[in-house]
Scaffold this motif. Structure first.
Motif, PDB file in Angstrom:
ATOM      1  N   GLN A  99     -73.505  37.667 -15.605  1.00 30.81           N
ATOM      2  CA  GLN A  99     -72.959  38.675 -14.710  1.00 30.81           C
ATOM      3  C   GLN A  99     -71.706  38.166 -14.012  1.00 30.81           C
TER       4      GLN A  99
ATOM      5  N   ARG B  39     -63.244  40.564 -15.417  1.00 29.52           N
ATOM      6  CA  ARG B  39     -62.800  41.918 -15.094  1.00 29.52           C
ATOM      7  C   ARG B  39     -61.799  41.924 -13.946  1.00 29.52           C
ATOM      8  N   ASN B  40     -61.922  40.973 -13.027  1.00 29.39           N
ATOM      9  CA  ASN B  40     -61.026  40.936 -11.880  1.00 29.39           C
ATOM     10  C   ASN B  40     -59.589  40.587 -12.268  1.00 29.39           C
TER      11      ASN B  40
ATOM     12  N   ASP C 263     -68.845  42.088  -5.653  1.00 28.21           N
ATOM     13  CA  ASP C 263     -69.269  41.329  -6.832  1.00 28.21           C
ATOM     14  C   ASP C 263     -70.449  40.429  -6.510  1.00 28.21           C
TER      15      ASP C 263
ATOM     16  N   LEU D 259     -64.443  36.059  -6.915  1.00 24.45           N
ATOM     17  CA  LEU D 259     -65.425  37.138  -6.824  1.00 24.45           C
ATOM     18  C   LEU D 259     -65.304  37.794  -5.456  1.00 24.45           C
TER      19      LEU D 259
ATOM     20  N   GLN E  15     -68.666  37.978 -16.391  1.00 19.45           N
ATOM     21  CA  GLN E  15     -68.142  39.319 -16.673  1.00 19.45           C
ATOM     22  C   GLN E  15     -67.301  39.834 -15.515  1.00 19.45           C
ATOM     23  N   LEU E  16     -67.767  39.626 -14.283  1.00 18.85           N
ATOM     24  CA  LEU E  16     -67.023  40.090 -13.115  1.00 18.85           C
ATOM     25  C   LEU E  16     -65.720  39.319 -12.946  1.00 18.85           C
TER      26      LEU E  16
END
Length: 234
Positions: A95, A102-103, A114, A110, A98-99
């Motif tokens: 997780q 994506r950022n 997030d 994060l 992935q975050l």
């Protein structure tokens, strides 16, 4: 000679078909109880050992929480051994990566939402791990309830047979009356002998499950704190 002297075997041999069915049911419950107790006891012991090793490994690499290299133990013959801390770490790592991707920030960071999403992933992974650990424990609780009732059923049935023989006549049916009383007492004792270990084992395993859950919570707090310290934006 020994078989004849054993009160339980003697009571079984002298009982009717319904009484023999009660004895057989109690025997099956006893075997099932001890199989589950031994297997789940070994499972909790192995899980506690694996969790301690994984927590020590994580503590050594806490400064880089998402780059922990770990190989899951080989699956044994009995089945896949649960590894709660590894499952939590794997879910959180997937997780978080992935975050971060994506950022699309110059540095891996994060945000507060997030981190909240990662925390919810931790709770989901913990719930799944607890479900795996407590699998089949409901059978023990069922045995705790069912075994005394089966023993009570044998008691009532044996007494009923005894009183039915009294109506015919004492002298001619003395052996049948004693057989009914013997079955009544034997099924009561066996029902308790099955239920008591199941009750003790169930309480012990539930307590072991609570201890494992506390270890998961402690590890989750350490993992989330390390990720927040390393990757929190701002």
């Amino acid at each position: 000679m020994y078989i004849a002297a054993n009160p339980f075997i003697s009571a079984y041999l002298q009982s009717d078909w319904f009484g023999k069915g009660i004895f057989a049911a109690l025997f099956i419950l006893s075997v099932l109880c001890w199989v589950i107790l031994l297997y789940k006891g070994w499972q909790f012991w192995a899980v506690r050992k694996l969790s301690a090793e994984f927590f020590d490994l994580f503590s050594e690499k806490k400064e880089d929480p998402l780059n922990l290299q770990f190989t899951r133990p080989v699956i044994n013959r009995i089945g896949e051994l649960p590894h709660p801390l590894f499952e939590i770490y794997r879910a959180v790592k997937q997780q978080a990566l992935q975050l971060i991707s994506r950022n699309r920030q110059p540095e891996p960071t994060l945000s507060e939402p997030d981190l909240e999403l990662i925390e919810s992933q931790v709770m989901t992974a913990m719930s799944s791990a607890v479900k795996k650990l407590e699998k089949h424990l409901f059978i023990l609780s069922t045995i705790v309830t069912l075994a005394p009732f089966l023993g009570l059923l044998g008691t009532v049935w044996g007494i009923l047979l005894t009183f039915s023989q009294l109506q015919v006549g004492f002298q001619a049916n003395n052996a049948a009356m004693l057989a009914g009383l013997s079955m009544a007492l034997a099924t009561t004792v066996i029902g308790l002998l099955v239920a008591i270990p199941a009750l003790v084992g169930y309480s012990y395993l539930k307590n072991a499950g609570r201890e494992t859950r506390r270890e998961m919570e402690e590890f989750s707090h350490s993992l989330l704190a390390a990720i927040e310290l390393q990757y929190r934006r701002g």
